[in-house]
Design a protein around this motif. Structure first.
Motif, mmCIF file in Angstrom:
data_model
loop_
_atom_site.group_PDB
_atom_site.id
_atom_site.type_symbol
_atom_site.label_atom_id
_atom_site.label_comp_id
_atom_site.label_asym_id
_atom_site.label_seq_id
_atom_site.Cartn_x
_atom_site.Cartn_y
_atom_site.Cartn_z
ATOM 1 N N ASP A 270 0.852 -1.183 0.000
ATOM 2 C CA ASP A 270 0.000 0.000 0.000
ATOM 3 C C ASP A 270 0.891 1.238 0.000
ATOM 4 O O ASP A 270 1.612 1.500 0.967
ATOM 5 C CB ASP A 270 -0.895 -0.017 1.242
ATOM 6 N N SER B 53 -0.305 4.407 -0.473
ATOM 7 C CA SER B 53 -1.138 5.606 -0.359
ATOM 8 C C SER B 53 -0.539 6.650 0.575
ATOM 9 O O SER B 53 -0.865 7.837 0.473
ATOM 10 C CB SER B 53 -2.555 5.226 0.102
ATOM 11 N N ASP C 138 -2.380 3.079 -6.070
ATOM 12 C CA ASP C 138 -1.461 3.080 -4.932
ATOM 13 C C ASP C 138 -1.179 1.680 -4.400
ATOM 14 O O ASP C 138 -0.695 1.527 -3.270
ATOM 15 C CB ASP C 138 -2.037 3.943 -3.800
ATOM 16 N N THR C 139 -1.470 0.666 -5.197
ATOM 17 C CA THR C 139 -1.238 -0.710 -4.754
ATOM 18 C C THR C 139 -0.306 -1.437 -5.712
ATOM 19 O O THR C 139 -0.513 -1.431 -6.924
ATOM 20 C CB THR C 139 -2.563 -1.491 -4.655
#
Length: 500
Positions: free
Chosen positions: A438, A440, A483-484
């Motif tokens: 992740d 983000s 965002d992954t």
């Protein structure tokens, strides 16, 4: 299939990645210096006798600071033997490695080599058979601009400008019974403090490393660090750490070596912080992990023999481990541990560089090549910049043998100026592992590229018969969606992701 989820966030950091974390170590041992970095008869030799093919590989490896000249060797070394006209230098017995030291390469020559590879010198002084007086004379020779006996001697020996050495090691493994001048913690702590004080009277801004334990298996580990620092805390900047790992027919424990390095670092910093609290000091002592690597110590101990009085070879083949894919994966995991503790590990030196348990091998008159362990070090040095992140990890665990239960995937990450790097080890011996990351919490755009080390044959090597059997491989499974990031890690693999 095991799974792991990682969360990276710029708000959760470990500390800055100091470039000295990617240091190396050159000792006068075996074929490291002679027939390793220095071989005047080789077709690639420069005007100083150093192999240019080795220089290029060392530059590619990306080592920043190099500790020299030892190691056990330094505890019997007279630095004066390595300066002045080469033809006038004495041949000496090297008691540490039962060899003959020709002194063809000394401080001046080694600095010329460092200038070629672009690395900084970390110089060790002899506190085994010598002491503070010899250390301050060496400092005067190396760093005083001129006007004194030793500085003028340096000029006469061909170096007008000072060497400007800032980082110095106060002896080597002084807790080891094998060490010339072996001392207990009280005696060494007093000597280290006295030597440091004397050196600072010449140059107050030196960075000084006191000897920590020579290994976590030492019976005085932890207590040695505490006692030494009780004497020298305000006089030094770092305490050293040394650790080596080997498979020794236990691959399960071997793959979890990083967990042991984590514990090692925590133990040493706890001892240092205890002394800080006891003294009420505002100063913090960090770690110089100035010897670490994969090394078949058990095989080395079994191969040692009794020498006769006339057996003192020059540059014998010693400690020439041939590294496997599994070794490379574990070494990549050790780099992950160092990154994970970047707040307290200020400097680290892979031990060693060439021929002697090194990522680079040479053949006299022949070629030089990369061992399997070359690749995780060179890639990590190239990609790991800026700030080490505190990676939040969740996922499956696995038996780590003597190190207990450990995560299937070990990880570290760094970020700098819109670029990130993630380093991963899959410890599972039979199954691939899916990892999701992740991003983000990071401001990192752009594509992701994944490369690493894995092989169906965990014991494949690069040797003289095939110098390029093992190399970096691209992991084509990596994907980024927003965002992954998702990637599938092969069993027993080390992988580096470059993002942005």
């Amino acid at each position: 299939m095991p799974r792991t989820h990682l969360v990276l966030d710029s708000a959760f950091t470990v500390g800055p990645v100091r470039r000295r974390l990617f240091g190396g170590f050159v000792e006068h041992l075996g074929r490291h210096v002679y027939d390793g970095i220095h071989e005047p008869a080789h077709e690639s030799a420069d005007e100083h006798g150093f192999r240019k093919d080795v220089i290029e590989l060392v530059k590619e490896l990306g080592v920043t600071t190099i500790r020299y000249p030892g190691g056990n060797f330094v505890s019997g070394y007279k630095w004066e033997d390595g300066v002045g006209p080469v033809e006038q230098r004495p041949r000496r017995l090297d008691l540490a490695w039962h060899s003959t030291e020709t002194n063809e390469v000394g401080l001046h020559e080694f600095q010329q080599w460092l200038d070629s590879v672009g690395s900084e010198l970390m110089l060790a002084v002899n506190l085994g058979t010598r002491g503070a007086a010899e250390a301050i004379e060496l400092l005067e020779y190396a760093n005083i601009p001129g006007g004194t006996a030793r500085s003028e001697e340096r000029k006469a020996n061909g170096r007008e400008e000072p060497f400007g050495i800032t980082m110095w090691c106060l002896g080597n493994e002084m807790d080891g019974p094998w060490q010339l001048g072996h001392k207990n913690a009280e005696d060494y702590g007093k000597l280290a403090a006295m030597t440091a004080k004397a050196m600072r009277q010449i140059q107050p801004d030196l960075e000084l490393v006191a000897c920590g334990s020579s290994g976590a298996s030492m019976p005085t580990f932890g207590e040695w660090e505490r006692t030494v620092l009780e004497h020298a805390y305000e006089d030094v900047d770092y305490i050293s750490a040394h650790a080596y790992y080997e498979e020794d027919q236990d691959l399960t424990s071997f793959l979890a070596s990083g967990a042991n390095m984590d514990h090692f670092i925590k133990t040493v910093t706890t001892a240092a912080d205890h002394v800080q609290a006891h003294k009420g000091s505002d100063k913090r002592i960090d770690i110089s992990f100035d010897e670490w690597n994969v090394w078949s110590i058990t095989k080395w101990e079994a191969q040692q023999k009794t020498f006769t009085l006339d057996e003192w070879p020059v540059a014998p083949r010693l400690l020439e481990d041939v590294y496997t894919v599994a070794d490379a994966v574990v070494l990549g995991g050790l780099l992950i541990s160092l990154l994970r503790h970047a707040d307290r590990v200020a400097s680290a030196s892979i031990a060693q560089l060439v021929n002697v348990i090194g990522p680079i091998m040479t053949e006299p008159g022949g070629e030089a090549w990369r061992q399997t362990t070359f690749f995780p070090f060179s890639v990590t040095s190239r990609l790991a910049h800026g700030t080490s992140l505190n990676v939040v990890a969740s996922g499956d665990t696995i038996d780590g043998g003597k190190h207990g239960t450990v995560p299937v995937v070990d990880s570290a990450a760094t970020v700098e100026d819109g670029h990130a790097a993630v380093f991963l080890v899959n410890r599972h011996q039979s199954e691939s592992t899916t990892v999701t990351i992740d991003l983000s919490g990071l401001d990192v755009d752009g594509d992701v590229h994944a490369e690493g080390i894995w092989d169906d044959d965990l014991h494949a090597v690069n040797d003289l018969s095939n110098t390029s059997r093992v190399g970096l491989r691209t992991n084509e499974s990596v994907r980024r969606e927003g965002d992954t990031i998702t990637i599938e890690l092969p069993p027993v693999s080390w992988t580096a992701l470059s993002i942005g």
